[in-house]
Design a protein around this motif. Structure first.
Motif, mmCIF file in Angstrom:
data_model
loop_
_atom_site.group_PDB
_atom_site.id
_atom_site.type_symbol
_atom_site.label_atom_id
_atom_site.label_comp_id
_atom_site.label_asym_id
_atom_site.label_seq_id
_atom_site.Cartn_x
_atom_site.Cartn_y
_atom_site.Cartn_z
ATOM 1 N N ILE A 460 0.840 -1.212 0.000
ATOM 2 C CA ILE A 460 0.000 0.000 0.000
ATOM 3 C C ILE A 460 0.868 1.253 0.000
ATOM 4 C CG2 ILE A 460 -1.687 1.319 1.345
ATOM 5 C CD1 ILE A 460 -2.824 -1.317 2.334
ATOM 6 N N VAL A 461 1.939 1.250 0.806
ATOM 7 C CA VAL A 461 2.850 2.398 0.854
ATOM 8 C C VAL A 461 3.510 2.612 -0.500
ATOM 9 C CG1 VAL A 461 4.978 3.294 1.873
ATOM 10 C CG2 VAL A 461 3.250 2.214 3.341
ATOM 11 N N GLN A 462 3.977 1.525 -1.122
ATOM 12 C CA GLN A 462 4.606 1.636 -2.445
ATOM 13 C C GLN A 462 3.622 2.186 -3.477
ATOM 14 O OE1 GLN A 462 6.086 -2.316 -3.216
ATOM 15 N NE2 GLN A 462 7.941 -2.017 -1.981
ATOM 16 N N PHE A 463 2.378 1.727 -3.385
ATOM 17 C CA PHE A 463 1.344 2.228 -4.302
ATOM 18 C C PHE A 463 1.154 3.729 -4.127
ATOM 19 C CE2 PHE A 463 -3.233 3.387 -4.200
ATOM 20 C CZ PHE A 463 -3.458 3.454 -5.567
ATOM 21 N N LYS A 464 1.055 4.201 -2.889
ATOM 22 C CA LYS A 464 0.844 5.622 -2.637
ATOM 23 C C LYS A 464 2.049 6.458 -3.057
ATOM 24 C CE LYS A 464 -2.560 5.179 1.082
ATOM 25 N NZ LYS A 464 -2.900 5.525 2.480
ATOM 26 N N GLU A 465 3.234 5.940 -2.867
ATOM 27 C CA GLU A 465 4.440 6.667 -3.289
ATOM 28 C C GLU A 465 4.469 6.830 -4.811
ATOM 29 O OE1 GLU A 465 7.562 4.391 -1.592
ATOM 30 O OE2 GLU A 465 7.527 5.439 0.355
ATOM 31 N N LYS A 466 4.053 5.802 -5.523
ATOM 32 C CA LYS A 466 3.989 5.897 -6.984
ATOM 33 C C LYS A 466 2.948 6.932 -7.419
ATOM 34 C CE LYS A 466 6.989 2.765 -8.363
ATOM 35 N NZ LYS A 466 8.150 3.110 -9.205
ATOM 36 N N CYS A 467 1.847 6.990 -6.687
ATOM 37 C CA CYS A 467 0.801 7.963 -7.018
ATOM 38 C C CYS A 467 1.280 9.393 -6.775
ATOM 39 C CB CYS A 467 -0.456 7.684 -6.194
ATOM 40 S SG CYS A 467 -1.277 6.133 -6.625
ATOM 41 N N ILE A 468 2.090 9.580 -5.721
ATOM 42 C CA ILE A 468 2.661 10.910 -5.472
ATOM 43 C C ILE A 468 3.574 11.315 -6.626
ATOM 44 C CG2 ILE A 468 4.198 12.245 -3.967
ATOM 45 C CD1 ILE A 468 3.163 10.637 -1.623
#
Length: 585
Positions: A460-468
């Motif tokens: 989930i953290v990796q997903f959000k970092e990619k979205c940023i």
């Protein structure tokens, strides 16, 4: 008989009556065909009789109706981009439907005639009328290069005109070219304008093309060469291309597996009738609409949005189908797609793209509007820019502090400058990662326990970092491709919004037009400003169905307002509005 005649004449003389004249001999006149050979009478021979005259006029009118019908049929093929090969079939169709029409029976319309009419009649007439317009009216030029099937390069010229408040894009010409350099293209355009006697240096006020270096390079390009000749030329890159590229660069920050998943699903199912039939059974079983799968275009990243929406709609059926395909087909391709379909990260990325790509898609539609919206362009793009920032930037950084408000002379302008100068790449300006906004569907998924059971916290953290990263690249590309400078010409056109004028929110002066558009505002700016101040205080009454009139409707209404002596009340404003309208590119 002579004695009797003499006696009669003598008697008449005695009685005082005039003597009777002798009768002339009567000769029968016969028409001679030889007369028709005489040069003096040759023209009379071909003259119609009174009885024939009416019949000939009727015959001519009948022939004109036939020609009119054939021209309309040829124009129908050209307008709808239909091949000339169907001309004969179209004729037969009309003759069968209108079997009682004498005109339809006499139509002789085949491929050759259709092509000849479009090429030599309607095409030449339209071109000559357009050239006459460009010789006297202001216009904008839109150019593009293309290569046909024979690998011959062409330069297409499109002219945008605004006559009587009707904005039209008209095809001007297609010129074969050998060299694609900026100098060569410039010489070709100049030669064409000179040959057609079009004073482009005086009448050309706008230029648009794609962002290729040949067209819009900063040092030596077609745009810079035109700008050297026309100092006040309004130039703009193709906005549609620009926002496609913004979306493209931003999507590169996301894992490639999302795009690969979309392409692999389409290639596996859609090209096989058997697999397509099997897939329809799964759609029917899950009561999912039997929509076709879509394929993302190679060069248009905004085409990914409808693909993403279709994948989300069909995802339950796809999961079951590929689960079955792994067991039955035992193919590595099916197994790979099945793994991606079951991966919760895939569903997260699809829902995120479904949310964020719509921003670019909506702006792109605004740029393709048939109604002029140049005055809205700056506001719409800035709104999108700010909205994306709100997804990951701390809210207080997107607002003015109390101290900034107290010292501000223009709150809107100061807030705008603060947002545009914000360091969005600085992580200290970002909200905590758990507060990043990623769309309603993503938030819903991350609140479901059954979904969280299939994904770990690190993913989930990796997903959000990619979205940023996607967000930061988005605003970077928008700012790079659209000039938000305070002196931006588009920004100063916001005052032309009819809604602002009707609701009495218009600016007090438009004197800045003389600086931003000196080529258009040649009139006395004092007189123009005086008329503007009068216009913004007028009350306009529009019908309930037309409370929010289009720019064309509003400014056409303004041009119709008369003074007491029936002269136009706003002639300069009318002319300037008509010129500015069609610079929208």
């Amino acid at each position: 008989m002579d004695s009797d005649s003499n006696e009669s004449d003598a008697q008449s003389s005695r009685l005082g009556t005039p003597p009777r004249k002798a009768r002339k001999r009567h000769y029968d006149q016969k028409y001679s065909k030889l007369w028709e050979k005489d040069k003096e009478f040759a023209g009379i021979a071909s003259q119609l009789s009174i009885t024939q005259f009416g019949k000939t006029q009727s015959k001519k009118s009948f022939e004109d109706k036939i020609k009119f019908g054939e021209i309309r049929m040829a124009c129908f093929l050209a307008k709808n981009n239909l091949p000339f090969n169907i001309a004969g079939d179209l004729k037969k169709l009309i003759q069968n439907v209108c079997s009682d029409s004498e005109i339809a029976k006499e139509i002789t319309f085949e491929k050759t005639k259709a092509q000849a009419i479009v090429t030599n009649v309607t095409g030449k007439l339209s071109h000559s009328e357009l050239v006459k317009t460009l010789q006297t009216e202001k216009f904008s030029l839109i150019v593009d290069e293309s290569t046909d099937k024979s690998t011959t390069k062409h330069l297409a010229l499109i002219a945008r005109t605004a006559v009587d408040f009707n904005v039209e894009d008209s095809f001007l010409c297609l010129i074969p070219i050998v060299e694609g350099t900026a100098s060569a293209l410039h010489n070709i355009c100049k030669e064409y304008f000179d040959n057609e006697n079009i004073p482009y240096k005086e009448n050309m006020i706008g230029f648009a093309a794609d962002g290729a270096n040949t067209m819009f390079g900063s040092h030596h390009s077609l745009s810079t060469l035109f700008a050297n000749e026309i100092p006040h030329l309004f130039m703009m890159k193709c906005i549609c291309h620009s926002f496609h590229l913004c979306a493209s660069y931003a999507c590169k920050t996301l894992p490639r597996g999302v795009e690969d998943f979309a392409r692999d699903v389409y290639n596996y199912i859609q090209n096989s009738p058997k697999r397509l039939g099997d897939y329809k059974e799964f759609q029917s079983f899950l009561d999912i609409k039997p929509h076709k799968l879509l394929h993302p275009a190679q060069t248009r990243w905004l085409s990914l949005l409808p693909v993403v929406k279709r994948l989300l709609e069909q995802l339950p059926a796809l999961k079951l189908y590929f689960q079955n395909a792994v067991l039955n087909d035992r193919l590595l391709a099916a197994q790979s797609i099945h793994v991606k379909s079951m991966d919760p990260s895939t569903e997260l990325y699809l829902n995120f793209l479904d949310y964020v790509l719509l921003y670019f898609h909506d702006i792109n539609k605004e740029m393709q509007s048939e109604s002029p919206k140049l005055y809205l362009l700056y506001e719409r793009i800035f709104t999108t820019y700010k909205t994306i920032l709100e997804c990951f930037i701390k809210p207080e950084l997107l607002q003015l502090t109390e101290g900034e408000k107290n010292s501000s002379k223009d709150l809107n302008l100061d807030l705008e400058n603060k947002i545009l100068n914000l360091e969005y790449e600085n992580k200290q300006n970002h909200v905590p990662i758990e507060e990043i906004y990623l769309g309603g569907n993503v938030i819903s998924l991350l609140l479901k326990q059954d979904f969280l059971a299939r994904i770990n916290e690190m993913e989930i953290v990796q997903f959000k970092e990619k979205c940023i990263l996607f967000y930061m690249e988005s605003v970077k590309q928008i700012k790079q491709r659209f000039c938000f400078d305070e002196k931006q010409r588009l920004k100063c056109l916001k005052f032309m919004n009819p809604k602002h004028i009707i609701e009495k929110h218009a600016v007090a002066t438009i004197a800045h037009l003389g600086v931003q558009f000196p080529g258009l505002c040649a009139e006395n700016m004092t007189e123009l400003d005086r008329e503007w101040r009068l216009l913004r205080n007028m009350t306009f009454h529009f019908t309930e169905k037309n409370v929010d009139p289009t720019p064309e409707e509003f400014w056409k209404h303004v041009s119709s307002i008369k003074k007491g002596d029936r002269s136009p009340m706003f002639p300069p404003a009318m002319r300037i509005r008509e010129k500015i309208t069609h610079t929208s590119t």
